[in-house]
Motif scaffolding. Structure first.
Motif, short mmCIF file in Angstrom:
data_model
loop_
_atom_site.label_atom_id
_atom_site.label_comp_id
_atom_site.label_asym_id
_atom_site.label_seq_id
_atom_site.Cartn_x
_atom_site.Cartn_y
_atom_site.Cartn_z
N GLU A 161 -8.99 -2.20 -13.53
CA GLU A 161 -8.85 -2.42 -14.33
C GLU A 161 -7.72 -1.53 -14.62
O GLU A 161 -6.88 -1.16 -15.80
CB GLU A 161 -9.46 -2.07 -14.87
CG GLU A 161 -11.02 -3.00 -14.87
CD GLU A 161 -12.64 -2.42 -15.49
OE1 GLU A 161 -12.69 -0.89 -16.33
OE2 GLU A 161 -13.72 -2.84 -15.63
N ASP A 162 -6.78 -0.80 -13.81
CA ASP A 162 -5.69 0.08 -13.31
C ASP A 162 -4.47 -0.75 -13.46
O ASP A 162 -3.89 -1.46 -12.60
CB ASP A 162 -5.44 0.58 -12.55
CG ASP A 162 -4.73 1.97 -12.30
OD1 ASP A 162 -3.67 1.61 -13.68
OD2 ASP A 162 -4.87 2.91 -11.32
N LYS A 163 -3.46 -0.52 -15.33
CA LYS A 163 -2.52 -1.18 -14.81
C LYS A 163 -1.46 -0.43 -14.34
O LYS A 163 -0.58 -1.41 -14.34
CB LYS A 163 -2.33 -1.36 -16.34
CG LYS A 163 -3.18 -2.33 -16.75
CD LYS A 163 -2.33 -1.71 -18.82
CE LYS A 163 -3.01 -0.18 -20.03
NZ LYS A 163 -2.49 -0.76 -21.11
N ASP A 164 -1.14 0.79 -13.57
CA ASP A 164 -0.30 0.97 -12.65
C ASP A 164 -0.09 0.34 -12.08
O ASP A 164 1.15 0.68 -11.19
CB ASP A 164 -1.17 2.40 -12.15
CG ASP A 164 -1.50 3.67 -13.52
OD1 ASP A 164 -0.87 3.84 -14.94
OD2 ASP A 164 -2.14 4.42 -12.99
N PHE A 165 -1.10 -0.32 -11.30
CA PHE A 165 -1.03 -1.49 -10.04
C PHE A 165 0.56 -2.62 -10.24
O PHE A 165 0.89 -3.02 -9.96
CB PHE A 165 -1.77 -2.06 -10.15
CG PHE A 165 -2.75 -1.23 -8.80
CD1 PHE A 165 -2.47 -1.23 -7.95
CD2 PHE A 165 -3.48 -0.78 -9.21
CE1 PHE A 165 -2.55 -0.14 -6.56
CE2 PHE A 165 -4.09 -0.21 -8.51
CZ PHE A 165 -4.27 0.53 -7.56
N GLY A 166 0.59 -2.60 -11.60
CA GLY A 166 1.69 -3.52 -12.13
C GLY A 166 3.10 -2.81 -11.68
O GLY A 166 4.06 -3.28 -11.91
N GLU A 167 2.90 -1.18 -12.44
CA GLU A 167 4.35 -0.63 -12.89
C GLU A 167 4.40 -0.63 -10.89
O GLU A 167 5.99 -0.92 -10.38
CB GLU A 167 3.89 0.55 -13.02
CG GLU A 167 4.78 1.62 -13.21
CD GLU A 167 4.68 3.46 -13.60
OE1 GLU A 167 5.42 3.83 -12.83
OE2 GLU A 167 4.27 3.03 -14.32
N TRP A 168 3.24 -0.71 -10.00
CA TRP A 168 3.62 -0.44 -8.61
C TRP A 168 4.69 -2.06 -8.07
O TRP A 168 5.61 -1.69 -7.61
CB TRP A 168 2.37 -0.53 -7.47
CG TRP A 168 1.90 1.23 -7.53
CD1 TRP A 168 0.97 2.03 -8.42
CD2 TRP A 168 2.61 2.54 -6.57
NE1 TRP A 168 0.96 2.92 -7.81
CE2 TRP A 168 1.84 3.23 -6.90
CE3 TRP A 168 3.46 2.59 -5.91
CZ2 TRP A 168 1.95 3.85 -6.36
CZ3 TRP A 168 3.96 3.29 -5.21
CH2 TRP A 168 3.47 4.59 -5.17
N VAL A 169 4.25 -2.99 -8.39
CA VAL A 169 4.48 -4.36 -8.30
C VAL A 169 6.41 -4.33 -8.86
O VAL A 169 7.02 -4.46 -8.35
CB VAL A 169 3.68 -5.07 -8.66
CG1 VAL A 169 4.27 -6.75 -8.64
CG2 VAL A 169 2.17 -5.34 -8.01
#
Length: 117
Positions: free
Chosen positions: A52-60
């Motif tokens: 549920e963590d949008k931060d993984f979009g930043e990682w990608v």
């Protein structure tokens, strides 16, 4: 196949497992690790990060993290069982073709994006 991020409710993990989907839970096995450590765990063996963590979009997309796959869930808590049904159907239907993808799942839409590096 699924690496459940620590922020997922236990009920989500239970529903996935009840549907015979293999789930490795961060909360059960590596509580408190950071996002980079979650990413590292997702690589060997290869697993799709369910979060549920949008931060993984930043990682990608901003940090160009290689060789990861993500399913991001966007929903309200009362809709947990409904979103779980959508995720279960998605995983059973698409299976390993979800590797190398960034998927956003809401009650009304599933968006699948290829991760290009």
């Amino acid at each position: 196949m699924i690496l459940a991020d620590e922020n997922l409710p236990p009920r989500m993990i239970e529903l996935l497992r009840d549907s015979e989907i293999e789930v490795f839970s961060i909360k059960e096995n590596h509580r408190g690790i950071n996002d980079q450590e979650v990413i590292n765990l997702s690589k060997s063996p290869p697993r799709i990060i369910l979060t549920e963590d949008k931060d993984f979009g930043e990682w990608v997309f901003a940090h160009h993290e290689e060789s990861i796959s993500v399913i991001l869930l966007r929903y309200k808590r009362p809709d947990l069982d409904l979103i779980a049904d959508i995720v279960i159907d998605l995983i059973k239907d698409k299976g390993s073709s979800l590797f190398g993808k960034y998927v956003t799942v809401t009650l009304g839409k599933i968006r699948i994006r290829e991760i290009y590096l």
